[in-house]
Design a protein around this motif. Structure first.
Motif, PDB file in Angstrom:
ATOM      1  N   THR A  63      59.763  55.292  55.883  1.00 29.67           N
ATOM      2  CA  THR A  63      58.674  56.094  56.437  1.00 29.67           C
ATOM      3  C   THR A  63      59.269  57.368  57.025  1.00 29.67           C
ATOM      4  OG1 THR A  63      58.817  54.998  58.588  1.00 29.67           O
ATOM      5  CG2 THR A  63      57.258  54.075  57.010  1.00 29.67           C
ATOM      6  N   GLY A  64      58.575  58.468  56.823  1.00 28.64           N
ATOM      7  CA  GLY A  64      59.006  59.741  57.406  1.00 28.64           C
ATOM      8  C   GLY A  64      60.147  60.421  56.668  1.00 28.64           C
ATOM      9  N   GLY A  65      60.581  59.875  55.537  1.00 28.11           N
ATOM     10  CA  GLY A  65      61.686  60.449  54.785  1.00 28.11           C
ATOM     11  C   GLY A  65      61.192  61.276  53.609  1.00 28.11           C
ATOM     12  N   LEU A  66      62.124  61.574  52.711  1.00 32.83           N
ATOM     13  CA  LEU A  66      61.819  62.400  51.544  1.00 32.83           C
ATOM     14  C   LEU A  66      62.052  61.609  50.263  1.00 32.83           C
ATOM     15  CD1 LEU A  66      63.624  65.652  52.720  1.00 32.83           C
ATOM     16  CD2 LEU A  66      61.177  65.156  52.817  1.00 32.83           C
ATOM     17  N   ALA A  67      61.051  61.589  49.398  1.00 30.21           N
ATOM     18  CA  ALA A  67      61.148  60.894  48.113  1.00 30.21           C
ATOM     19  C   ALA A  67      61.333  61.913  47.002  1.00 30.21           C
ATOM     20  CB  ALA A  67      59.887  60.071  47.868  1.00 30.21           C
ATOM     21  N   ASN A  68      62.015  61.505  45.941  1.00 30.03           N
ATOM     22  CA  ASN A  68      62.160  62.327  44.753  1.00 30.03           C
ATOM     23  C   ASN A  68      62.433  61.414  43.568  1.00 30.03           C
ATOM     24  OD1 ASN A  68      62.129  64.596  43.195  1.00 30.03           O
ATOM     25  ND2 ASN A  68      63.979  65.509  44.060  1.00 30.03           N
ATOM     26  N   ASP A  69      62.310  61.959  42.362  1.00 30.02           N
ATOM     27  CA  ASP A  69      62.581  61.171  41.168  1.00 30.02           C
ATOM     28  C   ASP A  69      63.256  62.032  40.110  1.00 30.02           C
ATOM     29  OD1 ASP A  69      60.551  62.685  39.978  1.00 30.02           O
ATOM     30  OD2 ASP A  69      59.125  61.036  39.923  1.00 30.02           O
ATOM     31  N   SER A  70      63.587  61.407  38.987  1.00 30.59           N
ATOM     32  CA  SER A  70      64.338  62.094  37.937  1.00 30.59           C
ATOM     33  C   SER A  70      63.546  63.219  37.278  1.00 30.59           C
ATOM     34  CB  SER A  70      64.818  61.091  36.888  1.00 30.59           C
ATOM     35  OG  SER A  70      63.769  60.250  36.496  1.00 30.59           O
ATOM     36  N   ALA A  71      62.232  63.288  37.478  1.00 31.93           N
ATOM     37  CA  ALA A  71      61.423  64.392  36.969  1.00 31.93           C
ATOM     38  C   ALA A  71      61.275  65.486  38.023  1.00 31.93           C
ATOM     39  CB  ALA A  71      60.047  63.885  36.544  1.00 31.93           C
ATOM     40  N   ASN A  72      61.985  65.346  39.161  1.00 34.55           N
ATOM     41  CA  ASN A  72      61.897  66.275  40.293  1.00 34.55           C
ATOM     42  C   ASN A  72      60.439  66.449  40.728  1.00 34.55           C
ATOM     43  OD1 ASN A  72      63.017  67.827  42.301  1.00 34.55           O
ATOM     44  ND2 ASN A  72      62.868  69.725  41.114  1.00 34.55           N
ATOM     45  N   ASN A  73      59.755  65.312  40.884  1.00 32.68           N
ATOM     46  CA  ASN A  73      58.351  65.296  41.262  1.00 32.68           C
ATOM     47  C   ASN A  73      58.177  64.484  42.546  1.00 32.68           C
ATOM     48  OD1 ASN A  73      55.588  65.001  41.485  1.00 32.68           O
ATOM     49  ND2 ASN A  73      55.252  64.627  39.311  1.00 32.68           N
ATOM     50  N   PRO A  74      58.405  65.122  43.704  1.00 34.16           N
ATOM     51  CA  PRO A  74      58.315  64.387  44.971  1.00 34.16           C
ATOM     52  C   PRO A  74      56.938  63.767  45.223  1.00 34.16           C
ATOM     53  CG  PRO A  74      59.298  66.555  45.313  1.00 34.16           C
ATOM     54  CD  PRO A  74      58.817  66.501  43.901  1.00 34.16           C
ATOM     55  N   THR A  75      55.880  64.425  44.795  1.00 31.50           N
ATOM     56  CA  THR A  75      54.537  63.878  45.007  1.00 31.50           C
ATOM     57  C   THR A  75      54.381  62.550  44.293  1.00 31.50           C
ATOM     58  OG1 THR A  75      53.632  66.110  45.228  1.00 31.50           O
ATOM     59  CG2 THR A  75      52.069  64.341  44.753  1.00 31.50           C
ATOM     60  N   ASN A  76      54.830  62.476  43.041  1.00 32.50           N
ATOM     61  CA  ASN A  76      54.789  61.233  42.278  1.00 32.50           C
ATOM     62  C   ASN A  76      55.706  60.183  42.913  1.00 32.50           C
ATOM     63  OD1 ASN A  76      54.161  59.484  40.071  1.00 32.50           O
ATOM     64  ND2 ASN A  76      56.022  60.139  39.034  1.00 32.50           N
TER      65      ASN A  76
END
Length: 117
Positions: A63-76
């Motif tokens: 909680t309160g951190g930053l998410a990211n993925d291999s498509a560089n899509n933090p919202t997803n």
């Protein structure tokens, strides 16, 4: 307070839920138990004794951190950590990665992953 069966003797185990100020016990006791069944024919004998040791409850630290993925899509990527079973993280490629930066140091003792495919 819980009652535990150890061999033939009943023992009472008191849990201090404030151990080390964490609000949870770090050392859970092992509980021993037997089972009987009752129906119109009567009550069975005791089953063989078994035991169970509770594990520390899982706590969501993402909680309160930053998410990211291999498509560089933090919202997803954030949808994988939102505790909402109606949302999901989806990646179209054959392989992909998901990352979550907690923003602080945390000892992760275990984690859970749920997938629908």
């Amino acid at each position: 307070m819980c009652v535990a069966r150890d061999g033939g003797a009943l023992a009472t185990a008191c849990l201090d839920l404030t151990t080390q100020g964490t609000g949870v016990c770090d050392q859970w006791p092992t509980y021993y138990y037997t089972v009987t069944a009752t129906n119109s024919a009567g009550t069975s004998g005791n089953s063989p004794a078994d035991s169970a040791t509770p594990v520390r409850p899982m706590v969501n630290v993402a909680t309160g951190g930053l998410a990211n993925d291999s498509a560089n899509n933090p919202t997803n990527a954030r949808s994988a950590f939102d505790q909402n079973s109606a949302t999901q993280w989806f990646y179209w490629g054959l392989t992909g990665w998901l990352q979550y930066d907690l923003g602080h140091t945390e000892i992760v003792q275990r984690y859970g992953i749920i997938t629908n495919s």
